[in-house]
Design an enzyme around this catalytic site. Sequence first.
Site, PDB file in Angstrom:
ATOM      1  N   SER A   1       0.852  -1.199   0.000  1.00  0.00           N
ATOM      2  CA  SER A   1       0.000   0.000   0.000  1.00  0.00           C
ATOM      3  C   SER A   1       0.882   1.241   0.000  1.00  0.00           C
ATOM      4  CB  SER A   1      -0.868   0.003   1.268  1.00  0.00           C
ATOM      5  OG  SER A   1      -1.559   1.221   1.410  1.00  0.00           O
TER       6      SER A   1
ATOM      7  N   TYR B   1      -3.092   0.081  10.753  1.00  0.00           N
ATOM      8  CA  TYR B   1      -3.011  -0.240   9.316  1.00  0.00           C
ATOM      9  C   TYR B   1      -1.639   0.136   8.760  1.00  0.00           C
ATOM     10  CZ  TYR B   1      -4.289  -0.476   4.345  1.00  0.00           C
ATOM     11  OH  TYR B   1      -4.342  -0.794   2.996  1.00  0.00           O
TER      12      TYR B   1
HETATM   13  P1  NAD Z   1     -11.876  -5.160  -0.899  1.00  0.00           P
HETATM   14  O1  NAD Z   1     -12.583  -5.234   0.399  1.00  0.00           O
HETATM   15  O2  NAD Z   1     -12.595  -4.707  -2.102  1.00  0.00           O
HETATM   16  O3  NAD Z   1     -11.205  -6.558  -1.212  1.00  0.00           O
HETATM   17  C1  NAD Z   1     -10.606  -7.319  -0.197  1.00  0.00           C
HETATM   18  C2  NAD Z   1     -11.025  -8.766  -0.362  1.00  0.00           C
HETATM   19  O4  NAD Z   1     -10.396  -9.514   0.692  1.00  0.00           O
HETATM   20  C3  NAD Z   1     -12.530  -8.971  -0.211  1.00  0.00           C
HETATM   21  O5  NAD Z   1     -13.017  -9.787  -1.244  1.00  0.00           O
HETATM   22  C4  NAD Z   1     -12.687  -9.628   1.160  1.00  0.00           C
HETATM   23  O6  NAD Z   1     -13.797 -10.511   1.229  1.00  0.00           O
HETATM   24  C5  NAD Z   1     -11.378 -10.367   1.292  1.00  0.00           C
HETATM   25  N1  NAD Z   1     -11.010 -10.594   2.685  1.00  0.00           N
HETATM   26  C6  NAD Z   1     -10.884  -9.676   3.667  1.00  0.00           C
HETATM   27  N2  NAD Z   1     -10.565 -10.263   4.826  1.00  0.00           N
HETATM   28  C7  NAD Z   1     -10.484 -11.599   4.567  1.00  0.00           C
HETATM   29  C8  NAD Z   1     -10.191 -12.734   5.359  1.00  0.00           C
HETATM   30  N3  NAD Z   1      -9.933 -12.622   6.674  1.00  0.00           N
HETATM   31  N4  NAD Z   1     -10.165 -13.937   4.767  1.00  0.00           N
HETATM   32  C9  NAD Z   1     -10.455 -14.074   3.455  1.00  0.00           C
HETATM   33  N5  NAD Z   1     -10.756 -13.032   2.648  1.00  0.00           N
HETATM   34  C10 NAD Z   1     -10.765 -11.809   3.199  1.00  0.00           C
HETATM   35  O7  NAD Z   1     -10.582  -4.213  -0.634  1.00  0.00           O
HETATM   36  P2  NAD Z   1      -9.380  -3.760  -1.586  1.00  0.00           P
HETATM   37  O8  NAD Z   1      -9.265  -2.300  -1.441  1.00  0.00           O
HETATM   38  O9  NAD Z   1      -9.455  -4.363  -2.927  1.00  0.00           O
HETATM   39  O10 NAD Z   1      -8.160  -4.393  -0.764  1.00  0.00           O
HETATM   40  C11 NAD Z   1      -7.295  -5.368  -1.301  1.00  0.00           C
HETATM   41  C12 NAD Z   1      -5.889  -5.097  -0.797  1.00  0.00           C
HETATM   42  O11 NAD Z   1      -5.450  -3.826  -1.292  1.00  0.00           O
HETATM   43  C13 NAD Z   1      -5.772  -5.016   0.733  1.00  0.00           C
HETATM   44  O12 NAD Z   1      -4.588  -5.683   1.128  1.00  0.00           O
HETATM   45  C14 NAD Z   1      -5.654  -3.517   0.987  1.00  0.00           C
HETATM   46  O13 NAD Z   1      -4.969  -3.237   2.176  1.00  0.00           O
HETATM   47  C15 NAD Z   1      -4.886  -3.084  -0.241  1.00  0.00           C
HETATM   48  N6  NAD Z   1      -4.966  -1.665  -0.577  1.00  0.00           N
HETATM   49  C16 NAD Z   1      -6.165  -1.051  -0.811  1.00  0.00           C
HETATM   50  C17 NAD Z   1      -6.180   0.303  -1.127  1.00  0.00           C
HETATM   51  C18 NAD Z   1      -7.466   1.044  -1.378  1.00  0.00           C
HETATM   52  O14 NAD Z   1      -7.446   2.290  -1.380  1.00  0.00           O
HETATM   53  N7  NAD Z   1      -8.581   0.382  -1.617  1.00  0.00           N
HETATM   54  C19 NAD Z   1      -4.978   1.019  -1.231  1.00  0.00           C
HETATM   55  C20 NAD Z   1      -3.784   0.344  -0.997  1.00  0.00           C
HETATM   56  C21 NAD Z   1      -3.775  -0.997  -0.681  1.00  0.00           C
END
Ligand code: NAD
Length: 259
Positions: A140, A153
Amino acid sequence: MRGQVALVSGGANGIGRAVVERFLAEGACVGVLDRQPDALHDLRAEWSDRLVVVGGDVRDAAAHEAVLDATSQSFGPVDTYVANAGIHDMWTRLEDIPTDQLPAAFHELFTVDVLGYLLGARRMASALRAARGSMIFTASSSSRYAGGGGALYVAAKHAVVGLVRQLAHELAPDVRVNAIAPGATATGLSGLSDSEVGRGRLDERPGLMDRVAETVPLGFVAEPADHAALYVLLASATEAPFVTGAVLPSDGGLDVRRS
Ligand code: NAD
């Protein structure tokens, strides 16, 4: 990616789903581990010959075992592992976490965002060594800067960078280990649920993404698909054969922001 077999945790929504869709479009076979497997119902119908989905929690070692078994039995040896499932703390500042809630909040955030990656990497390592494959972690902008989350986080996402570097060291020369570090991306990323703090979802906050876009040099918040080609690149043994231990930013230029 024709002929490649990839496994993606958290592939049912958001960034992980965009990676799954792109890997499938590039010709790969894909296994997904997610606690919301039904969210992939439509994709499973469309790609039944090249997609398997396993419901489970990344904090459970048996779930990683199950998805590796299901994927390799369906498609053959796995060569690419994307550790991506994660949760956020909704920018909860340390002083706003009651002391008696801190252990539970820490435990939930770190077991999903760090232990989940460790358990996945532990299970996939031998398969990836045999395939001379690669691991790709979703880090991230919070792996590099303060302010993209709260203390839990940001600390967890910094830990992911340490994990990437150490695993790149431990698994060389057999497995390349890298990360993508996305900046703000329009998803429904979830907050905590086991404590009273840090609850909610990114997409429940009206106007948040517009305010964030103003701080991004390129002037917009990413869509999940905007990061997907970088995962394809890192998964390629021919296009990125000399890249390991790298954390590639995909954040609209936070290094060059003026304020
Ligand atoms: P999202 O919620 O759309 O997707 C995350 C997925 O992980 C979901 O499908 C959820 O069901 C699954 N998940 C969560 N906890 C779980 C668990 N304990 N066991 C199994 N599945 C689980 O969110 P996203 O934004 O796509 O996040 C994906 C990654 O990207 C994460 O690691 C997040 O930290 C990172 N990220 C997101 C952003 C942002 O701005 N959205 C920015 C930087 C990094």
